[in-house]
Structures are given as C-alpha cells and as structure tokens.
Design an enzyme around this catalytic site. Structure first.
Site, short mmCIF file in Angstrom:
data_model
loop_
_atom_site.label_atom_id
_atom_site.label_comp_id
_atom_site.label_asym_id
_atom_site.label_seq_id
_atom_site.Cartn_x
_atom_site.Cartn_y
_atom_site.Cartn_z
N ALA A 213 -6.18 -4.51 -3.88
CA ALA A 213 -5.03 -5.30 -4.31
C ALA A 213 -4.53 -6.15 -3.15
O ALA A 213 -4.63 -5.75 -1.99
CB ALA A 213 -3.92 -4.38 -4.81
N GLY B 126 -2.15 -7.78 -0.39
CA GLY B 126 -1.10 -7.16 0.40
C GLY B 126 -1.65 -6.25 1.47
O GLY B 126 -2.86 -6.01 1.56
N LEU C 186 -1.01 3.39 4.56
CA LEU C 186 -1.60 4.53 5.25
C LEU C 186 -1.78 5.73 4.33
O LEU C 186 -2.53 6.65 4.65
CB LEU C 186 -0.72 4.93 6.44
N ASP D 110 7.79 2.49 -12.61
CA ASP D 110 7.32 3.70 -13.28
C ASP D 110 5.80 3.80 -13.12
O ASP D 110 5.08 2.84 -13.37
CB ASP D 110 7.69 3.63 -14.76
#
Length: 583
Positions: A320, A322, A326, A376
């Site tokens: 994804a 970005g 970690l 959610d």
C-alpha cells in the site's frame, strides 16, 4: 443395543440446532434494539453505551454454544464434509421463508468455520455465495412508510417529528419544524427543483447511536430526489432537532466505517440496506450491513465483494502507498477500496509490544466509540489466494517477516490472520501532494481528529501524520493502533527547564521519563509538515502542545462525563442547539 442415527436424521437435527442458535442470536440482538427508544427517552446514555457493548458480544457466545452442542451431537462425525453437505441443504430449506435469510446463511458459515477450523472456503458446506439469486421470501411490509404531500413543508416536518418521537415532549416543535422545512426547501431549490415536497419515504424505525436519534428518509419534489436525515437530541427537558442532513456526503459520513454501529429495529435487514443504498449509492452493501450492527454479515458481503473483484481483474496485491510500519505489513490492489494488514512476526526497536497486545488494541477499537476517527477493521482468518495474485516483493516480505501468519502451499498463499480496512490516503502523502486549500483543511481536521478521540478517552500514542489518513470526504482518520491507549492512562507532563547548557543541548532526556509520560510540547517537533501547513496547524490547534487542555479532558472523563462527538458539521446544526463541541 443402540440404534445408529441415520444421516438424514443427523442432518435435520444439526440444521435445526443451527437455526435455533440463529433465532437465539436474533432475539437477543433485537432486544437491544427495541430497548434503544426507551434509553433515548430517559436520556440513559450509560445504558445506551452498555447495550452497544453487550450487543457486540452475543454473536460469538451463541455461535460457541451451538458448536459445542453440535460436537456432542455428531461426535466423531463433526467434521464429516459429506454430512455437512446434507446439513447445508436442509438448512437452506429451513431459512427459505425467513425475512433475515441472508444473516442466517452467515450464521451457518460461522458455525462451520469453527467446527472445521476451515482454511480457505468450501462452497459445499458454506454459503460462499448466497443460495438465492433473489430474495426467497416476499416482504411482509415495506421497510419505509409514506408521507403524502402536506399543506406545507413545515407541516410535513411537524407530522414527521410527532410520528417518530412519542412519549417525550419536544422543547420547541414549531420552530424546529419551521427551520428544518426552510433548509429542505433551500436544498430543493439549489438542486433545481420547486420547494414543494410531493412525497416522502421514511424508514419505519428510528436509528439510535450514542446520545442521538436519527429519522432517515427520502424526499421527492418533481424530478428531484433528496436524502434527508433529521438528527434528534434529548436534552433532558425535551427533544430538539439538532441537525438536518440533506446531501449524500453528509449522510454517508453519518453511516461511516469510522463510526460505531446503529441500533435500529428492523425485521428485514435486506430491504433496509437496499433503501439506505438509495440515499448513499456509492457506499458498499457490506458497509451498510456493518453500520446497522450486522458486522458478521458485513464481513460475508465484504469477502464476496473481494471475490468478485478478483474474478473481474488480474490485478495483484502490492504494498500500500505510504510509509511501511514496524508492526504491520500493509498491502492492497490498485483498483480496490480496502487495505489488508498482517502482523509481523517480530517488531524492531523502538517498538516494545507483542502480537497479543496488537490484537487487543484492535479488539478495543472494535468495541469503543470510534467518534468518526478510528477505522473499523474486519478480522479474517485462514484465507487462501492464488500465489500469482501477489507482487513478488510483497510475497517475499510476507514470508520473511510474517512467516507465522503467511505460508505458501504450492500455488496457494494461506494467510492465517489479517485485518481488512477501508483504504484512505496517508495524511503525510496527502499534505505533500494536495493543493494548499485541501491540504490546509486536512491539517486542520487532523488536529480536530486528535481532539475528538481524546473526548472518547482515546490517545493515539503516535501522532505522526503517516499514521493518519484522509477519506474521500476529506475527513482525517487514524489507523495505526499499536501505540493506542486510554487517554486516562496517560500522564501529561511539562518539559522541565534545563539547568545548564549541557542539559539544554542534550539530544537524550536528562530527566526521568515514565512509560506513560507524554510531553505535549514535543509534538510540534514531529509534525512533519511544510512551514505553511505547520503555521495553519499552530493557528488552530496550538492548545494540543499544552498540558492544561489534555488534563482538563482527562478530568472530565474521570468525573464520569460522556462527551459526544457530533457526526456532522456545525453548519448542519440548527441555531440555538444546546450541546456544544467539547474541545
């Protein structure tokens, strides 16, 4: 001599026990919903919150009880696939005349997945897709009621309010009806219609959540169709109209995947969800089921949606966009709206947590008031995908960094556990790439998101912009839960003044720091924003760098105050509403 029970008899007994369990679940689920109007009328907000939590817990309890009974009934044949093929067929026949057949299918799946500890899916024993191409039973009554044309829009609003709110007086019914009508008429004119409502359709049941109630419907004026939600609040001495929502975006935010679930009493969820889709055509069916508390069936619809996407495209899973975290490996597909998160096997410094702690954070979020700021996450287990659907660098990282969770069996990738969340644009990327007005609005909302979470007793822990995202509505939400904690567990401290030059120049703390200590003044060092956006943030949210405001919110929470975070803008609210935004 004990006569063996025939397969036909076992199939009928087992299918009947599953259906009995589903009935128990739906009865208990419905009891919480039918209690909501009384909670609202009595302004029993603690009871409402307790019910919201209690309702979330009944599903797993009932499924567990059914599984125990079936294992006793079937004994060594509990995991006999041939027997379960027959059980599914019997069960499918039993639910044909039900108004909630789609939820019954999901309940059956929940039972079989526990019995078999299934890896992947098995369409022979599970309802991977529904058994019914169209609703198997007719609606007993429409999910909505119709209000025909009234002498005026104000008369319509007055009739609407008095129909849905009974047993609790309005504080100022006439003025609320007049102002709501004025807004409706203005919205109709803005859309090119005449300010005359010809027909109104409203869901028969009121939606309840937190300290508010919502009347949900559609207005028709000539060729114009207008979504409408009337938000009500009980101020103790009477009910008021707090806001009127009249756009798809406003209603979609109210039903957001970042909000807690509604309590709404409905016999046929299928019809309700399709009605809501008319108000919010861009919102997925899965999200609408989840929004009304049927999150288990929402997961079913989400999985079916993923399968449809996989069958319709040759896209691969890839990292994804970005900064990779970690704790989690996060991946997606370019044309899909969700991200998938897998917990790493180990966490490098400075992380000091465990897999169990991470899962507990996600459980906490699922049961907490998310205030429109926490995404959610749906929890899936034992999924299978074709190996060719993974970008090679991603698969390599999954196997090397999350080998306890992800394995390859031939051409199949098995993921033992993952979270699925709605995809958003990471705030650090959004602030970097968006034009200044949009970036500035997001930065301002970033500060408000931190404050909204605080009001619900949530402290994100890590306030870096890379841990926040921007939705398609431009709202900022938080999605990195590994440092999340209750606000009341945090110790907010002032930075001590250095006593000499050596202490002033030291890169490491020269004073004792506890595990729960937070120094708000330091947050401004880690914003990671360009100077112009940093200035915007400071202008609106400089109080986030001070200890006093944080401690005041803590004190109000510890005193037992329940602070409401409104799911709509101040502009949507009626003038003179009593409750104000908290921070």
């Amino acid at each position: 001599m004990i006569t063996p029970v025939s397969d036909s008899r076992l199939s009928n007994l087992t299918a009947t026990r599953v259906l009995e369990g589903f009935d128990e679940y739906m009865n208990r689920f419905g009891a919480f919903n039918t209690r909501a109007p009384t909670r609202f009328a009595r302004a029993d907000w603690r009871g409402m919150r307790s019910d919201a939590l209690g309702r979330l817990r009944i599903y797993s309890h009932v499924v567990g009880s059914v599984v125990e009974d079936i294992r006793r009934l079937l004994g060594e044949r509990s995991d006999d696939p041939l027997l379960w093929i027959a059980i599914k067929a019997v069960y499918s026949g039993l639910i044909t005349d039900r108004q909630d057949w789609e939820l019954a299918e999901t309940f059956h799946n929940s039972v079989t997945r526990q019995v078999f500890d299934t890896v992947g899916v098995d369409s022979r024993i599970e309802f991977v897709d529904t058994d019914f191409d169209s609703p198997p039973s007719p609606s007993l009554e429409p999910v909505y009621i119709i209000f025909e044309r009234q002498p005026s829009t104000a008369d319509l609003m007055s009739r609407l309010l008095t129909h849905f709110v009974r047993g609790t007086p309005f504080k100022h019914l006439d003025s609320d009806s007049t102002e709501a009508a004025r807004r409706v008429e203005a919205a109709l004119i803005e859309r090119g219609g005449l300010p005359v409502v010809g027909r109104a359709e409203f869901v028969r049941s009121v939606f309840y959540r937190g300290q508010s109630a919502y009347i949900v419907g559609l207005l028709y004026a000539g060729s114009v169709r207008l979504p409408i939600v009337v938000a009500l609040r009980n101020e103790g001495d009477g009910v008021v109209v707090d806001a009127v929502l009249l756009t798809e975006d406003e209603v979609s935010i109210l039903f957001s995947f970042t909000r807690s679930y509604f309590h709404v009493d409905v016999a046929r969820p299928y019809d309700l969800v399709r009605f809501l889709s008319r108000l919010m055509p861009r919102k997925r069916i899965a999200e609408l089921y989840i929004s009304i508390g049927q999150n288990k069936h929402g997961k079913t619809e989400l999985y079916r949606d993923l399968l449809r996407h996989l069958n319709a495209t040759d896209e691969r899973f890839e990292h994804a966009p970005g900064t990779q975290g970690l704790v989690m490996i996060v991946f997606t597909m370019p044309g899909y709206d969700d991200v998938f998160k897998v917990i790493r096997d180990t966490f490098p410094p400075p992380k000091r947590t465990t897999r169990a702690n991470i899962m507990e954070k996600y459980r906490l979020v699922s049961q907490h008031d998310r205030a429109g700021r926490l995404i959610d996450a749906q929890n899936f287990q034992h999924l299978e995908f074709d190996r060719s659907r993974f970008d090679p660098p991603l698969l390599t990282e999954l196997l090397e960094e999350a080998g306890r969770t992800v394995q390859v069996d031939g051409d199949t990738v098995v993921i033992r556990h993952l979270y699925v969340e709605r995809r958003v644009v990471p705030l650090d990327l959004y602030a970097r790439d968006a034009v200044f007005p949009a970036a500035a609005a997001a930065v301002i909302d970033y500060g408000q998101a931190i404050k909204d979470m605080a009001c619900t007793n949530i402290f994100p822990g890590d306030l870096l912009t890379k841990n926040f995202g921007v939705t398609r509505h431009g709202r900022v939400v938080f999605y990195d839960y590994d440092e999340l904690s209750a606000l009341t567990d945090v110790v907010f401290r002032e930075l001590p003044e250095p006593r000499d030059v050596e202490e002033a120049l030291s890169e490491d703390p020269w004073f004792p720091v506890g595990d729960r200590d937070v120094f708000p003044e330091e947050h401004q060092r880690f914003l990671g924003l360009k100077p112009d956006l940093r200035a915007v943030f400071h202008e609106r949210h400089a109080d986030l760098f001070q200890v006093g405001p944080w401690r005041r919110i803590q004190g109000r929470i510890e005193a037992g105050e329940l602070m409401e975070v409104f799911p709509y803008s101040d502009e949507a609210r009626l003038p003179g509403t009593g409750a104000a935004r908290v921070w």
